[in-house]
Design a protein around this motif. Structure first.
Motif, PDB file in Angstrom:
ATOM      1  N   LYS A 109      -8.707  -3.898  -1.372  1.00 16.69           N
ATOM      2  CA  LYS A 109      -8.449  -2.824  -1.166  1.00 16.69           C
ATOM      3  C   LYS A 109      -9.456  -1.597  -0.755  1.00 16.69           C
ATOM      4  O   LYS A 109      -8.825  -0.937  -0.403  1.00 16.69           O
ATOM      5  CB  LYS A 109      -8.171  -2.575  -3.077  1.00 16.69           C
TER       6      LYS A 109
ATOM      7  N   THR B  59      -9.479  -0.908   2.988  1.00 15.69           N
ATOM      8  CA  THR B  59      -8.423  -0.880   3.688  1.00 15.69           C
ATOM      9  C   THR B  59      -8.196   0.964   4.067  1.00 15.69           C
ATOM     10  O   THR B  59      -7.806   1.459   4.772  1.00 15.69           O
ATOM     11  CB  THR B  59      -7.580  -0.697   2.513  1.00 15.69           C
TER      12      THR B  59
ATOM     13  N   HIS C  40      -0.950   0.376   7.120  1.00 18.54           N
ATOM     14  CA  HIS C  40      -1.532  -0.401   6.263  1.00 18.54           C
ATOM     15  C   HIS C  40      -2.902  -0.837   6.161  1.00 18.54           C
ATOM     16  O   HIS C  40      -3.662  -0.541   5.121  1.00 18.54           O
ATOM     17  CB  HIS C  40      -0.222  -1.705   5.801  1.00 18.54           C
TER      18      HIS C  40
ATOM     19  N   GLU D 182       0.774   1.682   1.592  1.00 23.52           N
ATOM     20  CA  GLU D 182       2.247   0.729   1.966  1.00 23.52           C
ATOM     21  C   GLU D 182       3.620   1.851   2.014  1.00 23.52           C
ATOM     22  O   GLU D 182       3.741   2.945   1.910  1.00 23.52           O
ATOM     23  CB  GLU D 182       1.786   0.750   0.520  1.00 23.52           C
ATOM     24  N   THR D 183       4.705   0.506   2.631  1.00 24.00           N
ATOM     25  CA  THR D 183       5.658   1.251   3.161  1.00 24.00           C
ATOM     26  C   THR D 183       6.981   0.781   1.776  1.00 24.00           C
ATOM     27  O   THR D 183       6.447  -0.271   1.282  1.00 24.00           O
ATOM     28  CB  THR D 183       6.328   0.512   4.439  1.00 24.00           C
TER      29      THR D 183
END
Length: 171
Positions: free
Chosen positions: A75, A78, A138, A144-145
């Motif tokens: 995370k 990202t 992403h 996020e999807t």
């Protein structure tokens, strides 16, 4: 009760010392074997099972801690913080990335749903390009999807899609 007691004393007195010794040792052996089979072996087996369960749970906790550390590292890498620090909104990020991927002509509608969600509609979009675009969002920004709905398009390789993008910001 006294009759039984007198009878047993008479029988005990009637047998030889060797037989008495055999009965005493035999009864002690019988008591020891009963103790082993009824107490010691079941307790030892239960202890072994509990130890195995405990070891499995310890290994699971270690794995979960490692996975949590990996998740925190992923995370952090990202880039979702970077997008927000620049003043980017998810809406502008989605629009810019759609055009960069070459999906601008097939994007039919965009609706913001608060600050952290955006709903997009695509018509006759190349499926491969759509997947590459979602993966890039992403991997690069931590987007996020969610709530994806994909239908087959008019031509092979083309799809109609509706999806919601969600950005997770690390504290």
């Amino acid at each position: 009760m006294s009759f039984l007691n007198k009878y047993l004393q008479a029988r005990w007195s009637a047998i030889s010392d060797r037989e008495k010794l055999l009965i005493v040792w035999g009864s002690q052996l019988l008591i020891f074997l009963l103790f082993l089979s009824l107490v010691w072996f079941p307790v030892r087996e239960h202890y072994r099972e509990l130890r195995e369960i405990t070891e499995n749970r310890i290994n699971t906790v270690r794995w979960m801690e490692q996975a949590a550390n990996d998740l925190v590292r992923m995370k952090a890498s990202t880039g979702s913080r970077l997008a927000l620090e620049k003043g980017d909104s998810l809406l502008s990020l989605a629009d810019r990335s759609v055009r960069k991927q070459g999906l601008g002509l097939v994007l039919k509608r965009v609706e913001p749903e608060g600050q952290d969600k955006v709903r997009l509609w695509f018509e006759q979009a190349p499926f491969q390009s759509l997947l590459i675009w979602m993966e890039g969002l992403h991997d690069r920004y931590g987007v996020e999807t969610a709530n994806v709905s994909i239908e087959k398009g008019k031509s092979p390789g083309l799809v109609n899609a509706q999806l919601v993008l969600v950005i997770r910001v690390l504290p």
